[in-house]
Design an enzyme around this catalytic site. Structure first.
Site, short mmCIF file in Angstrom:
data_model
loop_
_atom_site.label_atom_id
_atom_site.label_comp_id
_atom_site.label_asym_id
_atom_site.label_seq_id
_atom_site.Cartn_x
_atom_site.Cartn_y
_atom_site.Cartn_z
CG ASP A 1 68.30 -13.75 99.84
OD1 ASP A 1 69.30 -12.89 99.98
OD2 ASP A 1 67.00 -13.25 100.12
CG HIS A 2 73.43 -11.38 97.43
ND1 HIS A 2 72.17 -10.84 96.81
CD2 HIS A 2 74.25 -10.51 98.06
CE1 HIS A 2 72.43 -9.52 97.07
NE2 HIS A 2 73.68 -9.40 97.67
CG HIS B 1 68.54 -9.26 100.72
ND1 HIS B 1 68.60 -10.37 100.02
CD2 HIS B 1 68.42 -8.15 100.11
CE1 HIS B 1 68.67 -9.75 98.78
NE2 HIS B 1 68.64 -8.56 98.95
#
Ligand code: NAD
Length: 487
Positions: free
Chosen positions: A179-180, A242
């Protein structure tokens, strides 16, 4: 020079957009910084037919903007190998196994392997299965790890099916779900600010915090992504992953140490206490929106965008209230919102502290102190506190103590992908979503989606360029609160 990491890194989807834009430049930066030196090799694999020279040229182009020393870049590129393969065909894996073993011997890689799945999600399970059945996972290696791109399922059911497939081949501790947002510098700063300052650590609870707000707002509309976006919406595209992962850092218990197992345990203590809503509670606590035209008519409504069905009920905006049924957060709402075509692009956290008792008397009006962590596009920290006004009577005013990430700091800050590849090589899962957190986020989001699917909403219900539907403001007003960030 940092300690050298020994690894064989395989990128599935090695000719894809993500590999070229992010994964190869990030790997190169790790080489430039000395994390990768001699004992590493990189395999790119994809459907296209490419010679080694053509693949090297692709990597050369993708890292070109980061090269300061061409000889150093060529040294890096010489560790790259390409293998053409249809990943849905078990027979193709034999050649890959041979190459793995050859590189293992050539570079003394100790059987350490990282498999990065940068392919469409429908392939994740298949690739994991064949990695195991075709013998790619080493028995003698120090580690075998799987890095996996998003999305991780489209509902709890599909995520669980994927998890079951993966766990046939890998244990959860070996799976690094990307999950950047968790790789972003300022998201990681939440822990530094919260646990690094006893002042905040001690006050991080219902006694001192009135509410917490997380905003992920975008200015852009759906652009060319309607095919995918119309099936996901803001709820599944931005909230399930996110937003919930950011909330995890905010709501977690204090970890016993900063090791990944302790961090995950502390986050899960919070995730496991998240109240999952029934239909009535969804209606009370969640708001959906879909953008209309802009006030000046220059931006069209969602329903008129390319590839959007004329009767789409898709949400391009979500606002909601989360409740954690744990002692720390009793009665403290966590408000979250995300949407497209909003007034400003911003990812931020606002921690609204309680007002003090007014001992000053008279006309003094105390405000809620607010700690803001600015994540994107501009990193920074703000702390708004009450201080004395300059007038001769004793009045107060709000002053804003603030710090902004400097250009110098920005240059030194690793890209999320660089950090995530490094952490996976290092075996540090702190900044990856674990299965328990992902599962709960899906259960939470599924309950909302199901409630919404059962009723039709009158769309559009917000003007492009605003901060979403009025109901989003009403949601907080019901509790006597308001959004700190107004666009
Ligand atoms: P892409 O379409 O550009 O590339 C897909 C790659 O998969 C290509 O290398 C292709 O050859 C390979 N491939 C497809 N079918 C194959 C098969 N049968 N056998 C072997 N190889 C096959 O995709 P992308 O944009 O690079 O995205 C990859 C993954 O990363 C996806 O899961 C996506 O959701 C995720 N992701 C991408 C981005 C981005 O910015 N591009 C951002 C976040 C997440």
């Amino acid at each position: 020079m940092p300690a050298e990491i020994t690894t064989l890194l395989t990128f599935f989807g090695g000719t894809g957009d993500l590999a070229k834009r992010k994964l190869y430049p990030s790997t190169y930066n790790l080489f430039k910084k000395g994390f990768l030196q001699e004992h590493f090799a990189v395999i790119g694999t994809a459907r296209q037919e490419l010679t080694t020279e053509e693949f090297h040229e692709m990597v050369r182009e993708s890292i070109a903007d980061f090269v300061e020393d061409q000889a150093n870049a060529e040294e890096f590129i010489s560790h790259f190998y390409y293998i053409q393969q249809d990943i849905t065909d078990a027979n193709g894996y034999a050649a890959m196994l041979d190459l793995n073993n050859e590189l293992d011997a050539k570079y003394s890689l100790k059987g350490n392997r990282i498999f990065y799945m940068s392919v469409a999600p429908r392939f994740f399970g298949t690739v994991a299965k064949y990695l195991k059945s075709e013998g790619l996972i080493t028995e003698n290696g120090e580690y075998n790890r799987l890095m996996i791109e998003k999305p991780f399922g489209t509902s709890f059911g599909t995520a669980e099916a994927l998890q079951n497939e993966l766990s046939e081949a890998f244990e959860d501790a070996q799976i690094f779900r990307i999950d950047h947002y968790l790789g972003k510098e300022m998201v990681q700063n939440i822990a530094a600010v919260r646990f690094g300052n006893p002042l905040f650590d001690a006050a991080w609870n219902k006694d001192y915090i009135e509410n917490i707000q997380v905003t992920l707002s975008e200015v852009l509309g759906v652009e060319e992504r309607a095919g995918y976006y119309d099936t996901a919406g803001a709820l599944r595209d931005m909230i399930q992953n996110h937003t919930m992962q950011i909330v995890g850092w905010l709501a977690m218990e204090k970890p016993a140490s900063f090791k990944d197992v302790d961090i995950r345990a502390a986050k899960n203590a919070a995730f496991n206490s998240l109240k999952i809503y029934n239909r009535e509670e969804v209606a009370e606590n969640f708001v959906r929106g879909q953008y209309g035209e802009s006030a000046d008519g220059t931006q069209k409504k969602y329903l008129d965008e390319m590839d959007v069905p004329a009767d789409s009920q898709n949400n391009t905006f979500v606002a909601g209230k989360l409740q954690f049924e744990m002692d720390r957060w009793e009665g403290v709402p966590f408000y979250i919102r995300s949407g497209k075509r909003l007034a400003a692009k911003s990812t931020r956290v606002d921690v609204v502290f309680k007002k003090g008792l007014n001992i000053f008397g008279g006309d003094v009006e105390l405000a809620n102190p607010v700690l803001t962590i600015l994540i994107d596009p501009k990193g920074g920290i703000e702390f708004k506190i009450n201080a004395k006004d300059v007038t001769s009577e004793f009045l107060t005013r709000v002053v804003n103590l603030n710090w902004t990430v400097s250009d110098e700091d920005k240059k030194l800050t690793p890209e999320p992908y660089e950090r995530m590849i490094h952490d996976a090589m290092d075996g540090n899962g702190s900044n990856f979503a674990d299965w328990n957190g992902v599962a709960i986020a899906w259960k939470f989001v599924d309950a909302i989606q199901e409630a919404w699917d059962a009723t039709r909403e009158q769309f559009p219900n917000y003007v492009s360029g605003s901060m979403g539907p009025e109901a989003s403001n009403d949601l907080l007003a019901k509790d006597g609160n308001e959004w700190v960030f107004k666009g």
